[in-house]
Design a protein around this motif. Structure first.
Motif, PDB file in Angstrom:
ATOM      1  N   SER A 124       0.857  -1.198   0.000  1.00 11.52           N
ATOM      2  CA  SER A 124       0.000   0.000   0.000  1.00 11.52           C
ATOM      3  C   SER A 124       0.882   1.234   0.000  1.00 11.52           C
ATOM      4  CB  SER A 124      -0.901   0.015   1.238  1.00 11.52           C
ATOM      5  OG  SER A 124      -1.592   1.255   1.350  1.00 11.52           O
ATOM      6  N   VAL A 125       0.361   2.330  -0.548  1.00 12.34           N
ATOM      7  CA  VAL A 125       1.042   3.612  -0.431  1.00 12.34           C
ATOM      8  C   VAL A 125       1.187   3.992   1.040  1.00 12.34           C
ATOM      9  CG1 VAL A 125       0.873   6.074  -0.979  1.00 12.34           C
ATOM     10  CG2 VAL A 125       0.375   4.385  -2.731  1.00 12.34           C
ATOM     11  N   SER A 126       0.310   3.470   1.889  1.00 10.63           N
ATOM     12  CA  SER A 126       0.429   3.725   3.333  1.00 10.63           C
ATOM     13  C   SER A 126       1.728   3.177   3.900  1.00 10.63           C
ATOM     14  CB  SER A 126      -0.749   3.099   4.081  1.00 10.63           C
ATOM     15  OG  SER A 126      -1.950   3.768   3.778  1.00 10.63           O
ATOM     16  N   GLY A 127       2.342   2.219   3.218  1.00 14.92           N
ATOM     17  CA  GLY A 127       3.632   1.691   3.639  1.00 14.92           C
ATOM     18  C   GLY A 127       4.797   2.515   3.145  1.00 14.92           C
ATOM     19  N   MET A 128       4.512   3.584   2.402  1.00 12.85           N
ATOM     20  CA  MET A 128       5.542   4.428   1.822  1.00 12.85           C
ATOM     21  C   MET A 128       5.545   5.837   2.391  1.00 12.85           C
ATOM     22  SD  MET A 128       4.685   3.345  -2.110  1.00 12.85           S
ATOM     23  CE  MET A 128       5.718   4.631  -2.798  1.00 12.85           C
ATOM     24  N   ARG A 129       4.405   6.264   2.950  1.00 10.03           N
ATOM     25  CA  ARG A 129       4.294   7.645   3.423  1.00 10.03           C
ATOM     26  C   ARG A 129       3.211   7.725   4.485  1.00 10.03           C
ATOM     27  NH1 ARG A 129       2.091  11.673  -0.889  1.00 10.03           N
ATOM     28  NH2 ARG A 129       1.614  12.794   1.030  1.00 10.03           N
ATOM     29  N   GLY A 130       3.232   8.774   5.265  1.00  9.37           N
ATOM     30  CA  GLY A 130       2.178   8.977   6.239  1.00  9.37           C
ATOM     31  C   GLY A 130       0.887   9.386   5.560  1.00  9.37           C
ATOM     32  N   SER A 131      -0.209   9.201   6.275  1.00  7.48           N
ATOM     33  CA  SER A 131      -1.523   9.516   5.730  1.00  7.48           C
ATOM     34  C   SER A 131      -2.203  10.581   6.572  1.00  7.48           C
ATOM     35  CB  SER A 131      -2.395   8.249   5.701  1.00  7.48           C
ATOM     36  OG  SER A 131      -3.735   8.583   5.447  1.00  7.48           O
ATOM     37  N   GLU A 132      -2.878  11.500   5.892  1.00  2.32           N
ATOM     38  CA  GLU A 132      -3.614  12.543   6.612  1.00  2.32           C
ATOM     39  C   GLU A 132      -4.787  11.973   7.398  1.00  2.32           C
ATOM     40  OE1 GLU A 132      -1.816  14.487   2.929  1.00  2.32           O
ATOM     41  OE2 GLU A 132      -2.854  12.616   3.407  1.00  2.32           O
ATOM     42  N   PHE A 133      -5.233  10.785   7.026  1.00  2.00           N
ATOM     43  CA  PHE A 133      -6.344  10.159   7.741  1.00  2.00           C
ATOM     44  C   PHE A 133      -5.771   9.379   8.921  1.00  2.00           C
ATOM     45  CE2 PHE A 133      -9.608   6.830   8.393  1.00  2.00           C
ATOM     46  CZ  PHE A 133     -10.687   7.668   8.645  1.00  2.00           C
ATOM     47  N   LEU A 134      -6.129   9.782  10.133  1.00  2.00           N
ATOM     48  CA  LEU A 134      -5.519   9.211  11.334  1.00  2.00           C
ATOM     49  C   LEU A 134      -5.912   7.752  11.540  1.00  2.00           C
ATOM     50  CD1 LEU A 134      -5.981  12.190  13.822  1.00  2.00           C
ATOM     51  CD2 LEU A 134      -3.905  11.520  12.613  1.00  2.00           C
ATOM     52  N   SER A 153     -12.795  13.358   2.200  1.00  2.00           N
ATOM     53  CA  SER A 153     -11.978  14.480   1.760  1.00  2.00           C
ATOM     54  C   SER A 153     -10.566  14.039   1.415  1.00  2.00           C
ATOM     55  CB  SER A 153     -11.938  15.541   2.863  1.00  2.00           C
ATOM     56  OG  SER A 153     -11.076  16.594   2.505  1.00  2.00           O
ATOM     57  N   CYS A 154      -9.967  13.214   2.284  1.00  2.00           N
ATOM     58  CA  CYS A 154      -8.617  12.721   2.019  1.00  2.00           C
ATOM     59  C   CYS A 154      -8.588  11.835   0.777  1.00  2.00           C
ATOM     60  CB  CYS A 154      -8.118  11.927   3.219  1.00  2.00           C
ATOM     61  SG  CYS A 154      -7.766  12.891   4.695  1.00  2.00           S
ATOM     62  N   PHE A 155      -9.458  10.869   0.746  1.00  2.00           N
ATOM     63  CA  PHE A 155      -9.484   9.859  -0.311  1.00  2.00           C
ATOM     64  C   PHE A 155      -9.610  10.504  -1.692  1.00  2.00           C
ATOM     65  CE2 PHE A 155     -11.487   6.384  -2.752  1.00  2.00           C
ATOM     66  CZ  PHE A 155     -10.768   5.286  -2.329  1.00  2.00           C
ATOM     67  N   ASN A 156     -10.516  11.445  -1.813  1.00  2.00           N
ATOM     68  CA  ASN A 156     -10.745  12.079  -3.110  1.00  2.00           C
ATOM     69  C   ASN A 156      -9.698  13.120  -3.453  1.00  2.00           C
ATOM     70  OD1 ASN A 156     -13.398  11.047  -4.307  1.00  2.00           O
ATOM     71  ND2 ASN A 156     -13.982  11.447  -2.206  1.00  2.00           N
ATOM     72  N   GLY A 157      -8.968  13.610  -2.443  1.00  2.30           N
ATOM     73  CA  GLY A 157      -7.958  14.622  -2.702  1.00  2.30           C
ATOM     74  C   GLY A 157      -6.562  14.083  -2.911  1.00  2.30           C
ATOM     75  N   TRP A 158      -6.335  12.796  -2.650  1.00  3.48           N
ATOM     76  CA  TRP A 158      -4.993  12.228  -2.774  1.00  3.48           C
ATOM     77  C   TRP A 158      -4.476  12.136  -4.210  1.00  3.48           C
ATOM     78  CZ3 TRP A 158      -6.552   8.088   1.283  1.00  3.48           C
ATOM     79  CH2 TRP A 158      -6.209   8.533   2.577  1.00  3.48           C
ATOM     80  N   PRO A 159      -5.224  11.626  -5.187  1.00  7.30           N
ATOM     81  CA  PRO A 159      -4.640  11.430  -6.529  1.00  7.30           C
ATOM     82  C   PRO A 159      -4.365  12.745  -7.249  1.00  7.30           C
ATOM     83  CG  PRO A 159      -6.676  10.161  -6.244  1.00  7.30           C
ATOM     84  CD  PRO A 159      -6.609  11.138  -5.125  1.00  7.30           C
ATOM     85  N   MET A 160      -3.378  12.722  -8.146  1.00  3.44           N
ATOM     86  CA  MET A 160      -3.200  13.816  -9.094  1.00  3.44           C
ATOM     87  C   MET A 160      -4.280  13.758 -10.174  1.00  3.44           C
ATOM     88  SD  MET A 160       0.834  13.833  -9.955  1.00  3.44           S
ATOM     89  CE  MET A 160       2.126  13.930  -8.728  1.00  3.44           C
ATOM     90  N   LEU A 161      -4.546  12.547 -10.624  1.00  6.33           N
ATOM     91  CA  LEU A 161      -5.542  12.355 -11.669  1.00  6.33           C
ATOM     92  C   LEU A 161      -6.932  12.607 -11.105  1.00  6.33           C
ATOM     93  CD1 LEU A 161      -4.094   9.122 -13.314  1.00  6.33           C
ATOM     94  CD2 LEU A 161      -3.864  11.481 -14.112  1.00  6.33           C
ATOM     95  N   ALA A 162      -7.828  13.042 -11.965  1.00  8.73           N
ATOM     96  CA  ALA A 162      -9.148  13.475 -11.506  1.00  8.73           C
ATOM     97  C   ALA A 162     -10.134  12.328 -11.357  1.00  8.73           C
ATOM     98  CB  ALA A 162      -9.707  14.522 -12.477  1.00  8.73           C
ATOM     99  N   ARG A 163      -9.676  11.272 -10.695  1.00  3.35           N
ATOM    100  CA  ARG A 163     -10.572  10.184 -10.301  1.00  3.35           C
ATOM    101  C   ARG A 163      -9.883   9.342  -9.253  1.00  3.35           C
ATOM    102  NH1 ARG A 163      -9.323   4.975 -11.930  1.00  3.35           N
ATOM    103  NH2 ARG A 163      -8.136   4.650 -13.847  1.00  3.35           N
TER     104      ARG A 163
END
Length: 271
Positions: A154-164, A219-229
């Motif tokens: 998971s990307v969660s294993g590479m960086r911290g997440s704004e979702f606690l 809010s976090c989930f939809n704001g994470w990607p660069m791509l618009a989906r």
């Protein structure tokens, strides 16, 4: 978030012809998507799922689509169950070529509120659940003269997440990435390739429930990607198909992100 229909898709016929693929956690979501796609690509798929309802759900789809997928109720974190299941599959089909470690389970809680029991159970169902099937299939891949191991991190294993609340999840998935690199090193003399996939915001039954109940997560989930989906299970399954196929015969020790660009940026992207 915009959904422009640009989800992963392609003709897959014949890409895994003649191969035997083992898939864990195939009762729904990403594991089910991978099992079905691998079968559509010509593989004989031997799958497992701990939840009997998930087993039946996948069986129904397999029957409707006439796919070559066998699915059994197996706890992928139970060493004896897994060894018997994999040894039987190898004997029945003559070999194993691919292992797709998708099964997993985690506890989410703010770190100050997480219990030791929750931590330990997460480690079992993030790390043991990958180690055990891999250990069971290893000798079969050596005998086969090679193969492909794909571990879902998971990307969660590479960086911290704004979702606690992802401390245990992040630790487990980071461990999978490190484990995969070591497998690649030790497997190379046997032509066993090992790679991980790190999905980002992928819509699954679990994340869909959170999207419907948590404004913060939405809010976090939809704001994470660069791509618009946000991502779909097919996006991850197609990445797995590439790593399972001979098209990736010079790819090992890699961690492939399927995250719409999330790991390459910081903050949120307004859409």
């Amino acid at each position: 978030m915009k959904n422009d229909g640009s989800f992963s898709s392609a003709s897959v016929a014949g890409r895994l012809a003649g191969k035997v693929a083992v898939v864990t956690g195939a009762g729904g979501g990403q594991g089910q998507a991978a099992a079905l796609l691998f079968a559509q690509a010509g593989a004989t798929v031997v799958a497992c799922e701990i939840n009997p309802k998930g087993v039946e759900a996948t069986k129904k789809i397999v029957s409707e689509q006439s796919l070559n997928v066998e699915i059994a109720q197996v706890n992928a974190a139970d060493e004896a169950e897994v060894k018997a299941w994999i040894d039987e599959a190898a004997a029945r089909h003559g070999a194993i070529d691919i292992l797709y470690n998708n099964a997993g389970h985690t506890h989410f809680a703010p770190f100050g509120e997480m219990s030791l029991e929750q931590w330990r159970e997460t480690m079992r169902y993030e790390l043991d659940i990958v180690f055990i099937p891999t250990r069971a299939v290893w000798s079969h891949l050596v005998t086969r003269g090679g193969g492909s191991i794909i571990n879902i991190a998971s990307v969660s294993g590479m960086r911290g997440s704004e979702f606690l609340g992802a401390a245990a999840h992040a630790t487990g998935k980071s461990g999978i990435i490190g484990f995969t690199r070591q497998l690649a090193l030790e497997g190379a003399p046997h032509w066993i390739r090992a790679n991980s996939i790190s999905p980002g915001p992928i819509v699954t039954p679990v994340t869909q429930a959170l999207l419907e109940t948590s404004k913060e997560f939405n809010s976090c989930f939809n704001g994470w990607p660069m791509l618009a989906r946000t991502g779909r299970t097919a996006d991850v399954a197609f990445a797995g198909l590439y790593l399972a196929s001979d098209e990736s015969s010079f790819v090992t020790g890699a961690n492939l992100t399927v995250d719409g660009g999330w790991s390459a940026k910081g903050g949120f992207t307004p859409h």
